[in-house]
Design an enzyme around this catalytic site. Structure first.
Site, PDB file in Angstrom:
ATOM      1  N   ALA A 207       4.654  -7.548  -4.826  1.00 36.36           N
ATOM      2  CA  ALA A 207       3.554  -7.543  -4.525  1.00 36.36           C
ATOM      3  C   ALA A 207       3.710  -6.782  -2.751  1.00 36.36           C
ATOM      4  O   ALA A 207       5.142  -7.246  -2.214  1.00 36.36           O
ATOM      5  CB  ALA A 207       2.854  -8.521  -3.792  1.00 36.36           C
TER       6      ALA A 207
ATOM      7  N   LYS B 289       2.703  -7.257 -13.641  1.00 35.93           N
ATOM      8  CA  LYS B 289       3.049  -7.895 -12.015  1.00 35.93           C
ATOM      9  C   LYS B 289       1.755  -9.342 -11.854  1.00 35.93           C
ATOM     10  O   LYS B 289       1.495 -10.274 -12.294  1.00 35.93           O
ATOM     11  CB  LYS B 289       1.704  -7.314 -12.074  1.00 35.93           C
ATOM     12  CG  LYS B 289       0.238  -7.444 -10.549  1.00 35.93           C
ATOM     13  CD  LYS B 289       1.169  -6.540  -9.091  1.00 35.93           C
ATOM     14  CE  LYS B 289       0.736  -7.289  -7.516  1.00 35.93           C
ATOM     15  NZ  LYS B 289       0.579  -6.360  -7.262  1.00 35.93           N
TER      16      LYS B 289
ATOM     17  N   THR C 272       1.941   0.376  -7.423  1.00 36.90           N
ATOM     18  CA  THR C 272       1.041   0.469  -8.194  1.00 36.90           C
ATOM     19  C   THR C 272       0.974   1.834  -9.379  1.00 36.90           C
ATOM     20  O   THR C 272       1.018   2.332 -10.366  1.00 36.90           O
ATOM     21  CB  THR C 272      -0.109  -0.132  -7.914  1.00 36.90           C
ATOM     22  OG1 THR C 272       0.227  -1.618  -7.943  1.00 36.90           O
ATOM     23  CG2 THR C 272      -0.998   0.069  -9.600  1.00 36.90           C
ATOM     24  N   PHE C 273       0.813   2.888  -8.248  1.00 35.95           N
ATOM     25  CA  PHE C 273       0.088   4.148  -8.480  1.00 35.95           C
ATOM     26  C   PHE C 273       1.442   4.610  -9.235  1.00 35.95           C
ATOM     27  O   PHE C 273       1.506   5.306 -10.181  1.00 35.95           O
ATOM     28  CB  PHE C 273      -0.118   4.767  -7.586  1.00 35.95           C
ATOM     29  CG  PHE C 273      -0.683   6.372  -7.630  1.00 35.95           C
ATOM     30  CD1 PHE C 273      -1.602   6.873  -8.114  1.00 35.95           C
ATOM     31  CD2 PHE C 273       0.208   7.551  -7.438  1.00 35.95           C
ATOM     32  CE1 PHE C 273      -2.205   7.984  -8.760  1.00 35.95           C
ATOM     33  CE2 PHE C 273      -0.072   8.557  -8.013  1.00 35.95           C
ATOM     34  CZ  PHE C 273      -1.264   8.895  -8.667  1.00 35.95           C
TER      35      PHE C 273
ATOM     36  N   ASN D 181       6.298   8.617  -2.661  1.00 33.90           N
ATOM     37  CA  ASN D 181       4.797   8.521  -3.026  1.00 33.90           C
ATOM     38  C   ASN D 181       4.368   9.282  -0.985  1.00 33.90           C
ATOM     39  O   ASN D 181       4.044   8.510  -0.717  1.00 33.90           O
ATOM     40  CB  ASN D 181       4.144   7.296  -3.351  1.00 33.90           C
ATOM     41  CG  ASN D 181       3.135   7.292  -3.638  1.00 33.90           C
ATOM     42  OD1 ASN D 181       2.540   8.765  -4.292  1.00 33.90           O
ATOM     43  ND2 ASN D 181       2.435   7.038  -3.359  1.00 33.90           N
ATOM     44  N   ASN D 182       4.542  11.068  -1.517  1.00 34.66           N
ATOM     45  CA  ASN D 182       3.799  11.138  -0.331  1.00 34.66           C
ATOM     46  C   ASN D 182       2.550  11.464  -0.547  1.00 34.66           C
ATOM     47  O   ASN D 182       2.132  12.623   0.111  1.00 34.66           O
ATOM     48  CB  ASN D 182       4.527  12.869  -0.514  1.00 34.66           C
ATOM     49  CG  ASN D 182       4.368  13.973   1.128  1.00 34.66           C
ATOM     50  OD1 ASN D 182       4.285  12.921   1.986  1.00 34.66           O
ATOM     51  ND2 ASN D 182       4.657  14.924   0.465  1.00 34.66           N
TER      52      ASN D 182
ATOM     53  N   ASP E 280       0.676  -0.800   0.456  1.00 34.37           N
ATOM     54  CA  ASP E 280       0.074   0.143   0.007  1.00 34.37           C
ATOM     55  C   ASP E 280       0.825   1.779   0.054  1.00 34.37           C
ATOM     56  O   ASP E 280       0.367   2.181  -0.105  1.00 34.37           O
ATOM     57  CB  ASP E 280      -1.308  -0.168   1.229  1.00 34.37           C
ATOM     58  CG  ASP E 280      -2.550  -0.627   0.960  1.00 34.37           C
ATOM     59  OD1 ASP E 280      -2.712  -0.880  -0.372  1.00 34.37           O
ATOM     60  OD2 ASP E 280      -3.279  -1.048   1.920  1.00 34.37           O
ATOM     61  N   VAL E 281       2.355   1.338  -0.562  1.00 33.15           N
ATOM     62  CA  VAL E 281       3.187   2.365  -0.773  1.00 33.15           C
ATOM     63  C   VAL E 281       2.497   3.208  -1.541  1.00 33.15           C
ATOM     64  O   VAL E 281       3.504   4.299  -1.727  1.00 33.15           O
ATOM     65  CB  VAL E 281       4.174   2.123   0.070  1.00 33.15           C
ATOM     66  CG1 VAL E 281       5.224   1.135  -1.058  1.00 33.15           C
ATOM     67  CG2 VAL E 281       4.975   3.385   0.347  1.00 33.15           C
ATOM     68  N   GLY E 282       1.966   2.532  -2.360  1.00 31.84           N
ATOM     69  CA  GLY E 282       2.173   3.609  -4.673  1.00 31.84           C
ATOM     70  C   GLY E 282       2.844   2.790  -5.074  1.00 31.84           C
ATOM     71  O   GLY E 282       3.008   3.960  -6.231  1.00 31.84           O
TER      72      GLY E 282
END
Ligand SMILES: Nc1ncnc2c1ncn2[C@@H]1O[C@H](COP(=O)(O)OP(=O)(O)OP(=O)(O)O)[C@@H](O)[C@H]1O
Ligand SMILES: C[C@H](N)[C@@H](CCCCCC(=O)O)NC(=O)O
Ligand SMILES: [Mg+2]
Length: 277
Positions: free
Chosen positions: A158, A48, A27-28, A216-217, A23-25
């Site tokens: 992942a 992925k 993918t984004f 990723n802030n 969830d740290v980013g």
């Protein structure tokens, strides 16, 4: 005119995107890199390799129903080429976001995401619960195959760098065996210096060359702390921070994303850093 011919050839054709945590980013950030690479004129691959937390296709809110190619067909098209069978008719929303970033259609889903497993667990546990055996060597071959096919390919793990992948391998093994350099995605919050140093040291110790960090802030850390955290990440790791990304609050359209991403990532610099020994 074939504008492609005027592009500098990238000296590094692939990168493994690792993170300090789930969830740290990853993918984004990977989708932004994909958007920029495509806009720079390169052909872009996305992988992925194994996703957990996948959901039934029909549940996806991100799909334009008119554009869905039944996944069965997509799988049939690619199975022969890649020799990997999908676990089920499930969608990894990570894969969907990566595909959308580069304009890849459903026919590329099995290339992008060979394994989509249900359950918010590590891929190892998700696979065990689903009764799926992930053929590790084929996965490595698949990554090499995709990397050779495009100008640049982004491979997203992942969770954190060493999330369990199979009964006897982790994503650290996969990144190392893929023989790709890594980009590390981190948050900028209090504690991120430690998370970055530990992740970098662990990765390097296991033969993964980390070439850059992207912060990723999303937590919108106050500027003084963010600035000093970044300074210390660079100081203790000797790895450059190549971008600091704020929360995205724009329209989720490709052109908007390109412009927005260019404000925070100097893509040419990223490609150059990736290519340096
Ligand atoms: N800069 C950003 N602006 C807006 N939303 C973001 C940003 N970065 C991440 N997000 C959102 O935060 C959530 C977690 O990010 P993301 O899915 O990229 O994490 P991840 O590191 O890929 O996790 P995983 O380990 O599950 O692959 C997602 O909903 C994502 O869209
Ligand atoms: C379910 C999550 N979203 C993610 C897996 C995270 C596993 C974390 C394992 C751990 O370190 O405890 N899956 C994925 O990125 O496909
Ligand atoms: Mg992800």
């Amino acid at each position: 005119m074939d504008s492609h011919k005027t592009l500098p050839v990238l000296s590094q054709k692939g990168v493994f995107v690792i993170g300090t945590d789930t969830d740290v980013g990853k993918t984004f950030v990977t989708s932004l890199l994909g958007v920029l690479a495509k806009d720079d004129g390169y052909s872009v691959g996305m992988v992925k390799p194994v996703a957990s937390g996948a959901i039934p296709m029909a549940q996806s809110s991100q799909f334009d129903e008119d554009n869905i190619i039944p996944r069965d067909e997509a799988i049939m098209d690619d199975t022969e080429t890649f020799g990997i069978i999908h676990a089920s008719q499930l969608e990894s929303t990570d894969a969907t976001m990566l595909m959308q970033a580069i304009g890849a259609g459903e026919d590329r889903r099995s290339e992008v995401n060979p394994y989509a497993l249900p359950g918010e667990y590590s891929p190892k546990l998700a696979a065990r619960l689903a009764g799926v055996k992930i053929p590790y060597d084929e996965l490595v071959e698949h990554i090499h195959h995709v990397v050779n096919k495009y100008d640049i390919t982004f491979v997203e793990g992942a969770g954190g760098v060493t999330t369990p992948l199979t009964e006897d391998r982790t994503f650290t093994d996969l990144a190392k065996d893929s023989q790709l350099p890594a980009l590390l995605v981190a948050d900028g919050r209090l504690g991120s210096i430690n998370r970055v140093i530990l992740t970098k040291e662990y990765a390097e110790h296991h033969g993964i060359h980390v070439k850059g960090i992207i912060v990723n802030n999303t937590a919108q850390v106050e500027p003084f702390l963010l600035h000093t955290n970044i300074e210390d990440m660079e100081r203790y790791t000797h790895i450059p921070v190549l971008g600091v990304i704020p929360p995205f609050d724009g329209i989720d359209a490709w052109n908007t994303k390109v412009e927005w991403a260019r404000e925070f990532i100097d893509s040419k610099h990223v490609w150059q850093v990736l290519g340096n020994e």
